[in-house]
Write a protein that holds these residues in place. Structure first.
Motif, PDB file in Angstrom:
ATOM      1  N   UNK A  16      -6.797   5.273  -4.034  1.00 46.75           N
ATOM      2  CA  UNK A  16      -7.250   5.553  -5.261  1.00 46.75           C
ATOM      3  C   UNK A  16      -6.376   6.330  -6.015  1.00 46.75           C
ATOM      4  N   UNK A  17      -5.499   7.388  -5.449  1.00 49.69           N
ATOM      5  CA  UNK A  17      -4.535   7.891  -5.828  1.00 49.69           C
ATOM      6  C   UNK A  17      -3.513   7.097  -6.423  1.00 49.69           C
ATOM      7  N   UNK A  18      -3.098   6.346  -5.481  1.00 48.89           N
ATOM      8  CA  UNK A  18      -1.794   5.042  -5.724  1.00 48.89           C
ATOM      9  C   UNK A  18      -2.324   4.410  -6.681  1.00 48.89           C
ATOM     10  N   UNK A  19      -3.687   3.821  -6.923  1.00 50.36           N
ATOM     11  CA  UNK A  19      -4.157   2.815  -7.816  1.00 50.36           C
ATOM     12  C   UNK A  19      -3.892   3.574  -9.233  1.00 50.36           C
ATOM     13  N   UNK A  20      -4.313   4.908  -9.236  1.00 52.45           N
ATOM     14  CA  UNK A  20      -4.509   5.699 -10.617  1.00 52.45           C
ATOM     15  C   UNK A  20      -2.856   5.478 -11.179  1.00 52.45           C
ATOM     16  N   UNK A 109       0.101  -5.573  -7.149  1.00 52.44           N
ATOM     17  CA  UNK A 109       0.242  -5.373  -5.661  1.00 52.44           C
ATOM     18  C   UNK A 109      -0.985  -5.007  -5.108  1.00 52.44           C
ATOM     19  N   UNK A 110      -1.954  -4.796  -6.045  1.00 55.35           N
ATOM     20  CA  UNK A 110      -3.366  -4.283  -5.274  1.00 55.35           C
ATOM     21  C   UNK A 110      -4.473  -5.238  -5.341  1.00 55.35           C
ATOM     22  N   UNK A 111      -3.872  -6.349  -5.958  1.00 64.85           N
ATOM     23  CA  UNK A 111      -5.051  -7.296  -6.250  1.00 64.85           C
ATOM     24  C   UNK A 111      -5.203  -8.488  -5.053  1.00 64.85           C
ATOM     25  N   UNK A 127      -1.928  -9.350  -2.903  1.00 65.38           N
ATOM     26  CA  UNK A 127      -0.869  -8.295  -3.249  1.00 65.38           C
ATOM     27  C   UNK A 127      -0.168  -7.534  -1.950  1.00 65.38           C
ATOM     28  N   UNK A 128       0.788  -7.103  -2.147  1.00 63.62           N
ATOM     29  CA  UNK A 128       1.275  -6.574  -0.799  1.00 63.62           C
ATOM     30  C   UNK A 128       0.783  -5.243  -0.396  1.00 63.62           C
TER      31      UNK A 128
END
Length: 328
Positions: A16-20, A109-111, A127-128
């Motif tokens: 969640x942090x990385x996604x934000x 990268x998150x998809x 995504x990687x």
């Protein structure tokens, strides 16, 4: 089990942090396994999914008749659904349509996304930074994809199951694919929701004809099992609907056949029994219908009241004396 739950909780927080940081809505978090597929005989297209996430069908699955289907998952960008369908509606093939959207997505990268168009072209992207085990596989007229799986056997099991069941109707075929995914290990977090959409091969401007099948299980201990049950109910009511149309056309023999088929699928369903009895009565087989009516009325007397409402609508063609013989 507690260790797995703690791992998933920590993992959710980290991602969640990385996604934000990537500008992604942290609430659009639907890790899952899914399939997009096309029936080469009927031209129908479908998307089906399962996840340990509430109401996964409201985010992940998209479809448009005569255009294609989309599954958008992992850290979900719902825009892939309508925007992907819009591009394919313009005649842009699945691969190019997906590439265009991936290229402009800062959170790619998150998809994890899969497109299938009306000609059977498929394209998928993982995504990687999707959580392992994450993978996608394509074959003729289908793509299977999954992330956050218990193991790396899930996606191959899905692809194999789709290939091994070409004779099944498309909806039943892809439910089998979901079952195979779960049997191979499924989502590391468990089970919660599932969905199934089937659209036809031809474009339509009638919104109510857009989806041939649209089933969702938003919260269940066994969502795939419940999805399979709902699909069977759907098939039974297809027979009921054809029976209703036959009644409108005064074809009571066909109505009797359709209602009877539905009743065999769900022998405890009072409505299916009732309309079968009505078809029998309208076909001059009142004596066969009477014991059926009697058993229905014993379980729910409201159906007795229903009898009196049918003649004015032309749905029951009996004399007053015959109606009395049923209801008294």
């Amino acid at each position: 089990m507690k260790k797995i739950m703690l791992f998933c909780f920590l993992l959710t927080g980290i991602f969640s942090v990385n996604a934000q940081n990537a500008g992604i809505d942290k609430e659009a978090f639907a890790h899952t396994f899914s399939i997009v597929a096309r029936d080469t005989l009927t031209g129908e297209m479908a998307v089906a999914i399962q996840s340990h996430w509430f109401s996964v069908g409201s985010l992940v699955s998209w479809g448009k008749a005569g255009v294609g289907v989309v599954a958008t998952q992992s850290f979900v960008n719902p825009a892939y659904g309508p925007e992907g369908l819009a591009l394919m509606d313009e005649g842009i093939a699945a691969e190019e349509a997906l590439t265009r959207l991936i290229e402009k997505d800062e959170g790619r990268a998150y998809r994890q996304v899969a497109f299938l168009d009306a000609t059977g072209n498929v394209s998928a992207y993982t995504g990687e930074k999707c959580v392992e085990s994450a993978e996608d596989m394509q074959g003729k007229n289908f793509s299977v994809q999954a992330n956050m799986m218990l193991n790396d056997r899930v996606v191959p099991a899905m692809a194999e199951t789709f290939a091994m069941n070409p004779d099944l109707p498309l909806a039943e075929r892809i439910v089998k694919v979901l079952q195979a995914a779960q049997e191979a290990g499924g989502d590391i977090r468990g089970k919660q929701s599932a969905a199934l959409i089937v659209v036809g091969p031809d474009k339509t401007d009638k919104e109510w004809e857009e989806k041939k099948i649209d089933l969702r299980v938003d919260d269940s201990a066994n969502p795939i099992q419940e999805l399979a049950r709902l699909l069977k109910v759907h098939r039974a009511y297809e027979h009921m609907n054809r029976g209703d149309l036959a009644v409108e056309a005064n074809d009571m023999e066909k109505a009797l056949l359709e209602y009877g088929t539905a009743e065999k699928m769900f022998p405890d369903n009072l409505e299916m029994k009732f309309w079968k009895a009505v078809a029998l009565a309208n076909s001059g087989r009142l004596e066969e219908a009477k014991p059926i009516f009697e058993k229905i009325f014993e379980q729910d007397d409201n159906w007795r009241k229903m009898i009196f409402r049918l003649p004015p609508s032309g749905l029951l063609n009996l004399s007053e004396e015959e109606i009395k013989s049923i209801t008294e």
